[in-house]
Design a protein around this motif. Structure first.
Motif, short mmCIF file in Angstrom:
data_model
loop_
_atom_site.label_atom_id
_atom_site.label_comp_id
_atom_site.label_asym_id
_atom_site.label_seq_id
_atom_site.Cartn_x
_atom_site.Cartn_y
_atom_site.Cartn_z
N ALA A 1 -0.12 3.83 2.09
CA ALA A 1 -0.58 4.52 3.30
C ALA A 1 0.55 4.68 4.30
N GLU A 2 0.35 5.58 5.26
CA GLU A 2 1.34 5.79 6.32
C GLU A 2 1.46 4.55 7.19
N ARG B 1 5.43 9.04 1.15
CA ARG B 1 4.88 8.25 2.26
C ARG B 1 5.70 8.46 3.51
N VAL C 1 -2.17 4.27 10.45
CA VAL C 1 -3.00 3.62 9.43
C VAL C 1 -2.65 2.15 9.34
N THR D 1 0.84 -1.19 0.00
CA THR D 1 0.00 0.00 0.00
C THR D 1 0.89 1.25 0.00
N LYS E 1 -3.31 10.15 11.84
CA LYS E 1 -2.81 10.24 10.48
C LYS E 1 -1.72 9.19 10.22
#
Length: 409
Positions: free
Chosen positions: A166-167, A248, A276, A164, A273
């Motif tokens: 995401a963070e 990222r 994730v 992914t 934030k």
């Protein structure tokens, strides 16, 4: 070569007749008369299939089917049925059996079903081999060393995070290596060829963060010990993440970041934030079986870097390592390995001695795990290698909380 057939039937005449049919067809039968005799042949690496009679004294064919599916859900199991057992066989099919064959049957019918099952098994094993080959060359396999089930879970978590954009929040005890995990995730990701920026959160300023995002160019930014990021930098980081969706952020911490946010010591918006995808690095005391493997790895690296001969790592050395709790985790073990490679000994090596019984228990546990690892989780082979009766071996596994199936690849 996928040509083995584990043939299980308590009727000797039937067992030998079907075994001969298999041999004449160029296959390699493994004959067993009971569940107990058959179960230790079953493993995820078994290069073949299982053919079992349903009705047997003690545990029957359904029990063997259930055991096979627990060990390897993709292992084809064919059930042999006698007259009037067809409804039972249909029940077995619903429970995961590959097929069933009525006795007596012609050699051609028997071999047709067996051949179909062997082709299915060959495809499964081929796909697994390809996946292993790919994974053995990836960054997780190269950089996250360890043979324990927890280590494999850690590698899988890294691979999942890398899929992914995401963070990611990496947690672990001090010295666990959050920076290395962040690098592994970056190298496994689609952004592997882009920059990897590493920043110490303690010294980060709004200006240095903005500069890092400018240099990232769609790569990854790792914040080491994000819990101590100054308040002003926390607010700026929130804005930078929103303004640069292509970059990222991977954050590492040894603290309870959720607790820090709840106590007002960390910006809660920034916490959510970053939180994730979670990746946790287990402490060494949670996976002591990895200690000998990691130590040998670190010693080999130290010797290669310093052009030193590889010293002998004796059982006594391993016993001493296993007797430690390693609160400093991988970093402390690496330091010990470097000192060992240079021929230096610790002056406080006798402190914190858990006693002979404790040391012997840890050594025994290590030997059991190494034997299982060496033999791919096959308890019978591991017990034989250690020259232990099977019951004694299983008793020791239970005493140390070890499960043989955890070491099957």
């Amino acid at each position: 070569m996928t040509d083995r057939v584990l043939l299980v039937d308590d009727d000797r005449a039937v067992r030998e007749a079907l075994g001969q049919t298999l041999e004449l067809a160029g296959l390699r039968p493994v004959l067993a008369s009971s569940y107990i005799e058959a179960k230790d042949h079953i493993s995820p690496q078994f290069q073949g299939i299982v053919v079992s009679d349903i009705r047997m004294p003690g545990k029957d064919g359904f029990a063997l089917l259930d055991h096979s599916r627990k060990v390897d859900a993709d292992l084809p199991v064919i059930l042999l049925t006698g007259e009037g057992d067809v409804p039972m066989a249909v029940k077995g099919m619903a429970g995961g059996a590959f097929d069933f064959i009525e006795k007596p049957c012609s050699p051609s019918d028997f071999l047709a079903v067996v051949g179909k099952a062997l082709k299915t098994r060959a495809l499964v094993l081929e796909n697994r081999a390809l996946k292993r080959e790919i994974r053995q060359g990836d960054a997780a396999a190269r950089m996250l060393v360890g043979t324990s089930a927890l280590s494999e879970q850690m590698r899988e978590a890294a691979r999942a995070a890398a899929r992914t954009s995401a963070e990611v929040l990496i947690s672990g005890p001090p010295g666990a290596g959050t920076a290395k995990m962040a690098e592994v995730i970056h190298l496994l990701s689609a952004a592997a060829m882009r920059p990897f920026q590493k920043i110490s959160a303690a010294s980060a300023t709004p200006e240095t963060l903005a500069a890092a995002f400018g240099r990232a160019e769609g790569g990854s930014i790792f914040l080491d010990e994000v819990a101590v990021l100054p308040p002003a930098a926390q607010f700026v980081l929130l804005d930078l993440i929103d303004a640069h969706p292509g970059a990222r952020v991977i954050a590492g911490t040894y603290r309870d970041l959720a607790g820090e946010a709840a106590a007002g010591r960390f910006n809660p918006d920034l916490f959510y934030k970053l939180d994730v995808i979670r990746v946790r690095i287990p402490a060494l005391k949670e996976r002591p079986e990895d200690i000998p493997v990691l130590f040998r790895h670190y010693v080999a690296l130290a010797c290669e870097q310093s052009d030193l001969p590889m010293p002998a790592i004796t059982p006594e050395v391993i016993a001493g390592l296993m007797a430690e709790d390693w609160p400093g985790n991988a970093r402390a073990l690496m330091n010990a390995a470097m000192r060992f490679a240079m021929g230096l000994s610790d002056s406080n090596e006798d402190e914190g001695d858990p006693g002979l019984a404790g040391q012997m228990a840890r050594v025994e546990r290590s030997l059991l795990i190494e034997a299982l690892t060496r033999h791919g989780g096959n308890a019978t082979e591991a017990a034989a290698a250690l020259r232990l009766p099977r019951k004694t071996f299983y008793d020791k596994l239970t005493r140390h909380g070890i499960r043989a199936e955890d070491y099957r690849s």
